[in-house]
Design a protein around this motif. Structure first.
Motif, short mmCIF file in Angstrom:
data_model
loop_
_atom_site.label_atom_id
_atom_site.label_comp_id
_atom_site.label_asym_id
_atom_site.label_seq_id
_atom_site.Cartn_x
_atom_site.Cartn_y
_atom_site.Cartn_z
N ILE A 98 55.30 9.35 68.63
CA ILE A 98 56.00 9.09 69.90
C ILE A 98 57.51 9.27 69.74
N SER A 99 58.04 8.92 68.58
CA SER A 99 59.48 9.07 68.36
C SER A 99 59.91 10.53 68.38
N GLU A 100 58.98 11.44 68.14
CA GLU A 100 59.29 12.86 68.19
C GLU A 100 59.14 13.44 69.59
N LEU A 101 58.50 12.68 70.48
CA LEU A 101 58.33 13.14 71.86
C LEU A 101 59.45 12.62 72.77
N ILE A 102 59.89 11.40 72.53
CA ILE A 102 60.89 10.78 73.42
C ILE A 102 62.14 11.63 73.59
N PRO A 103 62.72 12.22 72.53
CA PRO A 103 63.93 13.03 72.72
C PRO A 103 63.74 14.24 73.62
N SER A 104 62.50 14.63 73.87
CA SER A 104 62.24 15.80 74.70
C SER A 104 62.05 15.46 76.17
N LEU A 105 62.05 14.19 76.51
CA LEU A 105 61.85 13.79 77.91
C LEU A 105 62.90 14.43 78.81
N GLY A 106 62.44 15.16 79.80
CA GLY A 106 63.35 15.78 80.77
C GLY A 106 64.10 16.99 80.26
N ARG A 107 63.86 17.38 79.01
CA ARG A 107 64.56 18.54 78.44
C ARG A 107 63.78 19.82 78.72
N GLU A 108 64.43 20.95 78.49
CA GLU A 108 63.74 22.22 78.73
C GLU A 108 62.53 22.37 77.83
N LYS A 109 62.67 22.00 76.54
CA LYS A 109 61.56 22.11 75.60
C LYS A 109 60.77 20.81 75.60
N ARG A 110 60.04 20.61 76.66
CA ARG A 110 59.28 19.38 76.84
C ARG A 110 57.78 19.64 76.99
N PHE A 111 57.36 20.86 76.68
CA PHE A 111 55.96 21.25 76.83
C PHE A 111 55.35 21.46 75.44
N PHE A 112 54.41 20.59 75.07
CA PHE A 112 53.82 20.64 73.73
C PHE A 112 52.31 20.87 73.83
N CYS A 113 51.82 21.81 73.05
CA CYS A 113 50.37 22.03 72.95
C CYS A 113 49.98 21.88 71.48
N ILE A 114 49.19 20.84 71.18
CA ILE A 114 48.75 20.55 69.83
C ILE A 114 47.31 21.02 69.69
N THR A 115 47.06 21.97 68.80
CA THR A 115 45.69 22.45 68.59
C THR A 115 45.22 22.08 67.18
N ARG A 116 44.02 21.55 67.11
CA ARG A 116 43.39 21.15 65.85
C ARG A 116 41.89 21.34 65.99
N PRO A 117 41.17 21.43 64.86
CA PRO A 117 39.70 21.45 64.95
C PRO A 117 39.19 20.18 65.61
N ARG A 118 37.98 20.21 66.08
CA ARG A 118 37.41 19.02 66.71
C ARG A 118 37.34 17.89 65.69
N ARG A 119 37.41 16.69 66.20
CA ARG A 119 37.29 15.47 65.41
C ARG A 119 38.46 15.27 64.44
N PHE A 120 39.63 15.82 64.78
CA PHE A 120 40.81 15.61 63.94
C PHE A 120 41.83 14.69 64.60
N GLY A 121 41.39 13.86 65.52
CA GLY A 121 42.25 12.82 66.07
C GLY A 121 43.07 13.21 67.28
N LYS A 122 42.74 14.34 67.92
CA LYS A 122 43.54 14.77 69.08
C LYS A 122 43.44 13.78 70.23
N THR A 123 42.23 13.33 70.53
CA THR A 123 42.05 12.42 71.67
C THR A 123 42.64 11.05 71.38
N VAL A 124 42.54 10.58 70.15
CA VAL A 124 43.15 9.29 69.79
C VAL A 124 44.65 9.36 70.03
N MET A 125 45.28 10.46 69.62
CA MET A 125 46.72 10.61 69.82
C MET A 125 47.08 10.73 71.30
#
Length: 535
Positions: free
Chosen positions: A30-57
């Motif tokens: 979360i600390s790595e996302l907060i600085p991007s709030l409202g900024r131009e680079k605020r669109f993140f796409c995290i890709t991982r294999p299934r069952r690697f914690g994407k939904t938990v995050m």
């Protein structure tokens, strides 16, 4: 609180995880996302294999920012609770959370699928902003723009499993493009989008070949360092979980080494080793080693990827099951192709889906859990030709070894050599090791087979650790242009059998015999020789 807007679901889901004794704190994300709030680079796409914690995050992000519930008790003791701006953002934002894997009841069309999302969003917005003249006939993005214009409020979007639609059988290629247009219209260039956090298995590069979703910064496991420590478990995290397991379990059946062998082996672009989290948590919770991750995927998953180019990949399959890495150029976009043909395309897709791991320009089978799937492939698919035929001989090869039948062993190796394959040129001991591994493939059901294991004062080609009490252990040494006698002498000289003796004062680690097996091949005479001795 609505179905999508400021929903309580992500908070409750994350809270239940945070209360689990095997919870791993990844909240620093979360600390790595907060600085991007409202900024131009605020669109993140995290890709991982299934069952690697994407939904938990994703649940964690929604639970932290969203207004649906008070997260103080959940987040205060986590790492993010020590961050300077923690309280300024905890539950202070409007969050739109969409799980794209969910479908309406009896869904048979794209219209059914997308209407559920659109109507649900409109309903939530109308309920939340009753004082505004919200017209449900307008597009969702127009409604959100109007709300921003009149209130100044922005929205954080948490979009889980964005690529689920591409696996739905009723979705056509044209409808996939329509879906991309929906995402573009909802997000791109929209000032009301304060932050967009999106997860999935597949990269968006291939689908968004034009400008539809090019505002996203993509982060995959194989080639991107950022965020790598938040998905999957690091060594030190598994160490802590194992300590909890030993305390919580009445009769622990799993060793720390078992967890490494079964579930480790993945590598991030930053060089860190990571474990499959679903498998670790399931094994510790059940007090049992099993195929937790691979059992969640479709049957014949590996064959699906190689079926269009069996001739070029089958030798690689043999080498990889022997522990070798294969050179490959990873192309993430290839994972979305329905016609994987080149080796690089095939291996790229298998890395994206977690069936292979990638390190230093090579692909490997990551661990025993995945190795069992490759073993099953080699022993059940007759379309693999000679590889299948040799794998089917592996039960006979093991029984011949245990009974000291060197004649049958030599016949099987000769049969292997008579197939037409560059593998059997034996230009080095690597090829010989690969073939020997193949003809002993069935042994993996009864043994933990380790390649180039440290034993005694040197390294041995293969050690077969028995999984069942009373079974014999096997130490196997290979030689090219030498003799099996010299191979066995090396086993004796370097005390490889110490692996099974245990420490001073302890009982031996096995109760069966320890067999020294020497196998050699002469490039001059084109003959194999075998010898077996009990140590």
């Amino acid at each position: 609180m609505g179905r999508f807007l400021n929903s309580k679901v992500p908070f409750e889901m994350f809270k239940s995880m945070a209360l689990d004794p095997y919870f791993v704190d990844k909240s620093w994300l979360i600390s790595e996302l907060i600085p991007s709030l409202g900024r131009e680079k605020r669109f993140f796409c995290i890709t991982r294999p299934r069952r690697f914690g994407k939904t938990v995050m994703a649940n964690m992000v929604g639970a932290f920012f969203g207004k649906a519930a008070d997260g103080q008790k959940v987040f205060h003791n986590l790492r993010i609770g020590k961050w300077k701006d923690y309280k300024n953002h905890l539950n202070k934002h409007n969050v739109i959370y969409i799980d794209f894997s969910e479908v309406p009841e009896k869904c048979v069309s794209y219209d059914d699928y997308i209407t559920r999302i659109l109507s649900g969003l409109k309903y939530d917005l109308c309920q939340e902003y009753k004082e505004l003249p919200v017209d449900e006939e307008h597009a969702v993005w127009d409604i959100l723009t109007d709300i921003f214009q009149k209130t100044g409020q922005k929205f954080i979007f948490v979009l889980d499993e964005w690529d689920a639609i591409f696996h739905m059988p009723f979705i056509t290629e044209d409808q996939q493009k329509e879906y991309l247009l929906f995402l573009k219209s909802l997000l791109k260039g929209k000032v009301y989008a304060e932050l967009v956090y999106m997860t999935g298995v597949l990269p968006i590069t291939k689908y968004s070949s034009g400008s539809e979703l090019n505002m996203f910064l993509e982060y995959d496991m194989a080639t991107k360092k950022k965020f790598s420590e938040y998905f999957g478990f690091l060594d030190e995290e598994v160490d802590r979980l194992f300590e909890i397991y030993q305390t919580e379990s009445i009769n622990p059946e799993i060793s720390r080494e078992d967890l490494r062998i079964w579930y480790d082996g993945y590598h991030t672009a930053s060089g860190k080793r990571i474990y499959n989290p679903r498998s670790i948590l399931s094994a510790l919770g059940d007090n049992e080693l099993a195929d937790y991750w691979t059992s969640s995927g479709p049957y014949d998953e590996i064959f699906y990827y190689i079926r269009n180019n069996i001739d070029d990949v089958r030798e690689d399959m043999v080498l990889m099951t022997a522990g070798e890495g294969i050179k490959a150029e990873i192309q993430n976009y290839a994972a979305v192709s329905m016609e994987l043909k080149t080796k690089d395309e095939i291996y790229s897709a298998m890395v994206v889906y977690g069936l292979l791991t990638y390190e230093d320009g090579k692909v490997f089978i990551p661990n025993r859990e995945i190795m069992k799937q490759f073993q099953n492939l080699l022993m059940t698919k007759d379309s693999l030709g000679y590889v299948y035929s040799l794998a089917r001989e592996s039960e006979k090869m093991l029984e011949a070894t245990l009974s000291g039948d060197t004649k049958t062993m030599t016949e099987i190796l000769t049969f292997a050599h008579n197939t037409e394959s560059p593998l059997f040129s034996y230009n080095s001991e690597i090829e010989l090791s690969a073939v020997v591994n193949l003809v002993y493939l069935a042994a993996r059901d009864r043994y933990r087979v380790e390649r180039e294991d440290k034993a005694g004062v040197g390294y041995v080609d293969f050690i077969f650790y028995p999984q069942f009490r009373g079974n014999d252990a096997i130490i196997l040494e290979l030689k090219v242009d030498s003799t099996p006698q010299k191979a066995i002498q090396q086993i004796k000289n370097k005390n490889y059998a110490l692996r099974f003796k245990g420490k001073l004062g302890e009982k031996p680690k096995i109760t069966g015999r320890v067999l020294a097996v020497g196998i050699s091949y002469s490039r001059k005479t084109k003959k194999h020789s075998c010898k077996i001795e009990q140590l």
